[in-house]
Write a protein that holds these residues in place. Sequence first.
Motif: not given
Length: 503
Positions: A241-252, A275-286, A302-305
């Motif tokens: 029961g939390v909210d999620f967020q996906l980020r590419r670098g510092e971009e939400v 340009g989507d060949s990048h490092v992604y992170t996620c986080r969550y909050r109440l 993700l790796v694109l070529s």
Amino acid sequence: MSARAAFLLLWGLALGRVTEEAVLIDTRANLWAEAESLLKPGAIVTLTCQSVLRTQEFQLFKDGVPQEPVRLDSPAFEHRFLLGAVINDTRGLYRCRYSTDGGWMGLSNLVELTGTEPLPPPLLSTETVSWITMGLNTTLLCLGGLRGVTFLLRREGDDQFLEVAEAPKAMQATFSVHRAGNYSCSYRIHAAGALSEPSATVTIEELARLPPPTLTLERESSEVLRPGSPATLTCVAPLSGVDFQLRRGEEVLQVLMSSTSPDRIFFHLDKLALGDSHVYTCRYRLHGELMPWSLDSAPAELVLSDGTLPAPELSAEPAVLSPKPGTLVQLQCWAPRTGVRFALVRENAGRRLVHSLLSPAGTKAHFELHDVSVVDSANYSCIYTDTAPPFAGSAPSARVELRVDGPLPKPQLRPLWRGAVTPGRDAVLRCEGEVPDVTFELLRVGEGEPSTRQWAAQPSADLVLTYVGPQHTGSYSCRYRSYWPNPFQSELSDPVELQVAGS
């Protein structure tokens, strides 16, 4: 019979989970005794087996051995098994089950009838997580084997803290906790009665921030992707029961999301660009705009070529491509220029899976495969990609075929008990291998089908034989196997003897 005649509940808890797509319901039976039956010396004791679905057939188990099933004249939700007074013939560990059109359902919780005093301890566990933080209501669940008792929760070192909960129609009580500490619970049959032994201690920590979630790539997304391909990333939080967020670098990122349960979210990225060949992170909050975000997950990349840059060169050290098991194999990928990101690619069944990634300062990346075994046998290639616009990628290098002969390392099986196992208890055997992300199987010597199996990300797993009886006596071995990307199966471990007391 003493008013302190003991019943102990050990519950393999599997709560029904409400999801966005389905409602999962625990269909196992509940088994209990009434606390009031212990107040009269010599009273007749009954065990009540309650089903989730209407049924005409119930069955009681004692010390791991099934008793004769009871067939009712009409469907019902419960049946009362008359045991009589607590004497040698009725002392033991009990479970029950019921049948449906699809067969017998799973076994109920465990109730122990001992006839001894003092009352045995209940079981204390966290309902969700074992920590507290701002805005989170953390709860503890105290489970007993009697219905109609009073539960008490205590905090170690705090004589002023005592929470009391009446459970006239239940075998459990839920307590909210708002402070860190070590907690235990106990119960009593009536106001003037003696307390049971305390439960094992549960430690609640206080965290400044929510701990990180886990971010993984779906299987298809772990390949070398072409521009225009889709990708799916899965973010799993330690609570629901939390909210999620996906980020590419510092971009939400604002992307399409879906879910199958309230503790996870699937991020769907459609028509990827270079340009989507990048490092992604996620986080969550109440829930709440002002609630703080958790720590970031470990990154997923993700790796694109597009295959437009010249192919790199791949070589192996040692040059022999049939190394002995347990040796180190180094693979060097060379590009015609610096400032690129290298990917070592493992090819299986026509799929190009990213094995590892490096960004060296020069033109060569050194990939290492440690302690190789037959699991590492595959065709390997490498690519490189630009780390700045236009983010072009190379064609793949020529393949290097690695073949490791010989059997997989044999696992070791260890019993986590001493002597003979008490009838009705669980027997836990630890299978320890050297390969992660495999399925461990426990096999009884002479039988072809596993007694139990479990997938584990780590190179070991605890395999449980639930509610053992005399029929479980024998020798057991374990093995590990994988079905993807290349199937393999280890040798069997040396056997371990399981003895059941009294058999």
